[in-house]
Write a protein that holds these residues in place. Sequence first.
Motif, mmCIF file in Angstrom:
data_model
loop_
_atom_site.group_PDB
_atom_site.id
_atom_site.type_symbol
_atom_site.label_atom_id
_atom_site.label_comp_id
_atom_site.label_asym_id
_atom_site.label_seq_id
_atom_site.Cartn_x
_atom_site.Cartn_y
_atom_site.Cartn_z
ATOM 1 N N UNK A 90 0.851 -1.187 0.000
ATOM 2 C CA UNK A 90 0.000 0.000 0.000
ATOM 3 C C UNK A 90 0.889 1.239 0.000
ATOM 4 N N UNK A 91 0.333 2.343 -0.466
ATOM 5 C CA UNK A 91 1.098 3.590 -0.530
ATOM 6 C C UNK A 91 1.153 4.255 0.840
ATOM 7 N N UNK A 92 2.219 5.040 1.053
ATOM 8 C CA UNK A 92 2.373 5.741 2.321
ATOM 9 C C UNK A 92 1.619 7.073 2.292
ATOM 10 N N UNK A 93 1.890 7.957 3.250
ATOM 11 C CA UNK A 93 1.172 9.214 3.351
ATOM 12 C C UNK A 93 1.412 10.122 2.152
ATOM 13 N N UNK A 94 2.536 9.979 1.484
ATOM 14 C CA UNK A 94 2.834 10.774 0.290
ATOM 15 C C UNK A 94 2.382 10.076 -0.992
ATOM 16 N N UNK A 95 1.662 8.959 -0.858
ATOM 17 C CA UNK A 95 1.186 8.230 -2.027
ATOM 18 C C UNK A 95 2.258 7.409 -2.710
ATOM 19 N N UNK A 96 3.391 7.205 -2.061
ATOM 20 C CA UNK A 96 4.504 6.485 -2.665
ATOM 21 C C UNK A 96 4.466 5.005 -2.264
ATOM 22 N N UNK A 97 4.987 4.170 -3.144
ATOM 23 C CA UNK A 97 5.030 2.732 -2.882
ATOM 24 C C UNK A 97 6.349 2.171 -3.382
ATOM 25 N N UNK A 98 6.691 1.002 -2.891
ATOM 26 C CA UNK A 98 7.886 0.274 -3.325
ATOM 27 C C UNK A 98 7.577 -1.211 -3.216
ATOM 28 N N UNK A 99 7.791 -1.931 -4.312
ATOM 29 C CA UNK A 99 7.377 -3.324 -4.350
ATOM 30 C C UNK A 99 8.395 -4.134 -5.146
ATOM 31 N N UNK A 100 8.717 -5.329 -4.621
ATOM 32 C CA UNK A 100 9.602 -6.260 -5.306
ATOM 33 C C UNK A 100 8.757 -7.359 -5.933
ATOM 34 N N UNK A 101 8.885 -7.505 -7.254
ATOM 35 C CA UNK A 101 8.085 -8.480 -7.981
ATOM 36 C C UNK A 101 8.989 -9.603 -8.465
ATOM 37 N N UNK A 102 8.381 -10.702 -8.848
ATOM 38 C CA UNK A 102 9.161 -11.876 -9.257
ATOM 39 C C UNK A 102 9.654 -11.791 -10.689
ATOM 40 N N UNK A 103 9.032 -10.924 -11.509
ATOM 41 C CA UNK A 103 9.431 -10.842 -12.912
ATOM 42 C C UNK A 103 9.174 -9.437 -13.436
ATOM 43 N N UNK A 104 10.051 -8.912 -14.283
ATOM 44 C CA UNK A 104 9.821 -7.573 -14.866
ATOM 45 C C UNK A 104 8.724 -7.553 -15.913
ATOM 46 N N UNK A 105 8.120 -8.700 -16.215
ATOM 47 C CA UNK A 105 7.016 -8.753 -17.178
ATOM 48 C C UNK A 105 5.662 -8.862 -16.495
ATOM 49 N N UNK A 106 5.622 -8.758 -15.169
ATOM 50 C CA UNK A 106 4.362 -8.833 -14.446
ATOM 51 C C UNK A 106 3.511 -7.597 -14.715
ATOM 52 N N UNK A 107 2.262 -7.662 -14.262
ATOM 53 C CA UNK A 107 1.322 -6.544 -14.380
ATOM 54 C C UNK A 107 0.890 -6.101 -12.990
ATOM 55 N N UNK A 108 0.929 -4.791 -12.732
ATOM 56 C CA UNK A 108 0.514 -4.244 -11.450
ATOM 57 C C UNK A 108 -0.924 -3.754 -11.534
ATOM 58 N N UNK A 109 -1.673 -4.011 -10.466
ATOM 59 C CA UNK A 109 -3.059 -3.576 -10.375
ATOM 60 C C UNK A 109 -3.151 -2.516 -9.279
ATOM 61 N N UNK A 110 -3.551 -1.298 -9.642
ATOM 62 C CA UNK A 110 -3.678 -0.185 -8.699
ATOM 63 C C UNK A 110 -5.163 0.048 -8.416
ATOM 64 N N UNK A 111 -5.525 0.131 -7.148
ATOM 65 C CA UNK A 111 -6.936 0.328 -6.786
ATOM 66 C C UNK A 111 -7.024 1.153 -5.514
#
Length: 480
Positions: A90-111
């Motif tokens: 989830x994003x912090x108070x400034x709306x920033x996020x950091x996430x480690x994924x298993x592959x650079x071809x994955x798709x992120x879902x923002x909601x």
Amino acid sequence: MAREYSPFGPPFFVVWRGRPHHDFSHQRQNVMKDFTARVSILSALIGVFVLASGTAFGQHQVSGTVTDSIEGSPLPGANVVVDGTTTGTTTDEQGQYQLTVSSPTDTLVFSFVGYREKRIPIRGRSQIDVALAPGTLMGEELVVVGYGQQREESVSGSISEVESEQLEQVGVANNTDKLAGRVPGLVTRQTSGRPGGDYRNLSIRGFGNPLVLVDGVEMRMSQIDPSTIESISVLKDASAAIYGMRAGNGVILVETKRGSEEQEPRLNYSSTVSVQSPTRVPNQVTAGQMLEMRRDGILLYGGSETDAPDQQTIECYKTTGQAEGCGDAAQWQSYDWYEATYQNWSPQQEHSLSAQGGTDRINYFVAGGFLDQKGAFEEDGINFRRWNGRSNLDVDVSENIAAAMDLSYRREIRKNPTLGGPELWDQVQKANPTYRTSLPDTNLIPVANAEGQSPLGATSRDAAGFDDSGRTFLLLPVAP
């Protein structure tokens, strides 16, 4: 002879002749230490290689900021999840996020609650900033005003909105009729029943025709393909003042569909087949009823019996020749000129095909449609056909420059009789039900009364001619 143990097998005896024997126990210990050290170094190298390989080929770090697309403010607590997995953050108070994924071809879902979900492929990027558009809760949360978009709870003026789903449910050929009964205070009045005759009078609260703007360009409601409309907002009071004096009767804002950022290509086809029929048709009098009323009228105004139809004739027509003394029943038939001229229903079909999608820099929406609306007359060849196309293209030229190009095309062909609807209806009402609606010689057209009028002849393209017209519209506004 001395007994020693070999480090490479079971104990054995070694016999030395003339020389003293060596001590193998010390060599055995050195060999074992060297072997253990080599195995340890090899294991460490394998572990380092496996770890490096996993980091290089399996994991990818992504960071960014999630903001509101309208206000530009950060959205704390927004969900960022890898599509198809439970991996997310989830994003912090400034709306920033950091996430480690298993592959650079994955798709992120923002909601986020109250916002439209967005799916963005990573495509090897390490920085992905996302602007979420406010969604619609109960279909009423976001409305369009003269100077942009606002949440409904923050709007103090009188504004009504109609979504595209509501318009597509109505199987009519024009948008004016699609709005009938869906917007409080908006009055629509139909003045023509011809195919393609969108001669409707629009008024907001009875103040006359409003200003109609389609994506900021003034147009007629009849020039828009219903399948390309995203929403319609009706500004009824001071909220329309931004458009000046021409907005005194109110403003109708039409937004067409557009592609969205990082949207996967989507192809949509819709087809509507419907029938149209009059809601109410006055009952036509029969020949016996007409003659009876004519007799009563002549006698009431002082006429003589010789001027009025006799009772025997009236009775023969009322019984279609079955009464005594009528003779041949075929000559006492009553003919319905309304049924001979008009159909009980007329078909209509509408088809539309659209493609919609977008990347991180280009968003597109392309659509084409066809409409075929038949006339209400028995005579074939009276109809309205429309071909239309639309292309909405949004391009981010650079970080600070964006451009939009909208192209609208429309082709109309109308095939109508020479007489208008009121004149034709007047001839039907004046038709004498004792006059035959068809003749043995089909090349001849029967008349409907003593004046020589014939609604069948008036709707025949071969007998009375035709009033055909074709128009083409092409709009190409470019907005930097």
